[in-house]
Design a protein around this motif. Structure first.
Motif, PDB file in Angstrom:
ATOM      1  N   SER A   1       0.806  -1.215   0.000  1.00 47.83           N
ATOM      2  CA  SER A   1       0.000   0.000   0.000  1.00 47.83           C
ATOM      3  C   SER A   1       0.843   1.271   0.000  1.00 47.83           C
TER       4      SER A   1
ATOM      5  N   ARG B   1      -2.058  -3.161   5.052  1.00 48.28           N
ATOM      6  CA  ARG B   1      -2.956  -2.877   6.179  1.00 48.28           C
ATOM      7  C   ARG B   1      -4.033  -1.860   5.810  1.00 48.28           C
ATOM      8  N   ASP B   2      -3.710  -0.932   4.919  1.00 43.99           N
ATOM      9  CA  ASP B   2      -4.625   0.150   4.565  1.00 43.99           C
ATOM     10  C   ASP B   2      -5.379  -0.230   3.291  1.00 43.99           C
TER      11      ASP B   2
ATOM     12  N   ARG C   1      -5.675   2.674   0.480  1.00 42.42           N
ATOM     13  CA  ARG C   1      -4.446   2.915  -0.287  1.00 42.42           C
ATOM     14  C   ARG C   1      -4.091   1.708  -1.138  1.00 42.42           C
TER      15      ARG C   1
END
Length: 277
Positions: free
Chosen positions: A22, A45-46, A49
């Motif tokens: 990301s 994790r995001d 993004r």
């Protein structure tokens, strides 16, 4: 040994997995391999993004699948890897996710929670994922695994013991895995970069010599994979410093390292005016 993409039963090449996709080096690796025409599996994790990077890559005409996952949960990461690999074989697993942190100037030691977090994300989970990848790749007789370490692994850094220690563990694991898998047609590449212009490095306050761009880092990593290189250190000067470090007597080395100072911006805060961005 040059890394070659395998073929599934329908003749299509297996996918490239990139964790930490990301942003930073992972995002640039995703774009690079998309331009090469490789189908991608992007983890991060995001989710927002990650999907933005996936859209960029799909613009190259490749298939892109994403998965939002926190690598602090190693058991979930292992299960997810096996599930994704069973769906479409992963030929190239680039485990690029990582965290950087250090103690504050007011602390004698790093926080126990931070030490655990860095140990999981920088060492335990990528090593476990590499083992899961190795299981599948050995069965197929081909594949390549990339682990992203750091030049910090070469030194005992008093203000970043968790970071340098986790990367040192990853280095030793990668070296051992490389020797174990070489007879089975599976390659392993350890990457030990210096400063790269990512969110992690921007938090560091102080001198950051020979800063590389994420795009340059991605190109060097892909070239090392193509050549089947066991260990890539960049920029090149750090390769020289590594050998200097070996010959310097420990008392002198300890004296030098104990006098190093550094600071960082807390997570989630942007560098203030006057700091290099």
């Amino acid at each position: 040994m040059e890394a070659q993409p395998s073929q599934t039963m329908n003749g299509a090449h297996g996918r490239v997995l990139i964790t930490g996709a990301s942003g930073g080096i992972g995002a640039e690796l995703a774009r690079l391999y998309a331009r090469k025409g490789r189908n991608l599996l992007l983890w991060g994790r995001d989710a927002g993004r990650l999907e933005a990077i996936a859209r960029d890559c799909r613009g190259c005409g490749v298939n892109v699948t994403t998965r939002a996952l926190d690598l602090q949960d190693g058991h979930a990461a292992i299960a997810a890897y096996r599930e994704d690999d069973a769906a479409t074989p992963i030929d190239l697993a680039i485990l690029a996710a990582g965290l950087g942190d250090m103690k504050t100037a007011d602390d004698v030691t790093e926080k126990a929670e931070m030490v655990l977090e860095l140990g999981l994300v920088n060492y335990a989970t990528p090593s476990a994922m590499a083992a899961a990848a190795a299981e599948a790749m050995v069965r197929r007789g081909h594949g390549h695994i990339v682990l992203i370490g750091s030049v910090a692994a070469f030194h005992a850094i008093p203000f970043a013991a968790a970071y340098s220690g986790s990367k040192a563990g990853l280095k030793r694991f990668s070296e051992s895995l490389h020797m174990a898998l070489a007879p089975h047609g599976v390659g392993v590449t350890l990457v030990s970069p210096g400063f790269v212009d990512t969110a992690m490095s921007r938090r560091v306050v102080g001198f950051k010599p020979f800063m590389q761009t994420p795009a340059s880092a991605a190109r060097q990593i892909a070239h090392a994979v193509d050549r089947g290189q066991a260990h890539l250190v960049f920029p090149f000067l750090f390769s020289i410093l590594r050998f200097v470090d070996v010959i310097v007597p420990w008392p002198l080395k300890r004296w030098i390292l104990s006098r190093l100072k550094a600071g960082q911006v807390p997570r989630g805060q942007a560098p203030q005016d006057g700091q290099k961005k």
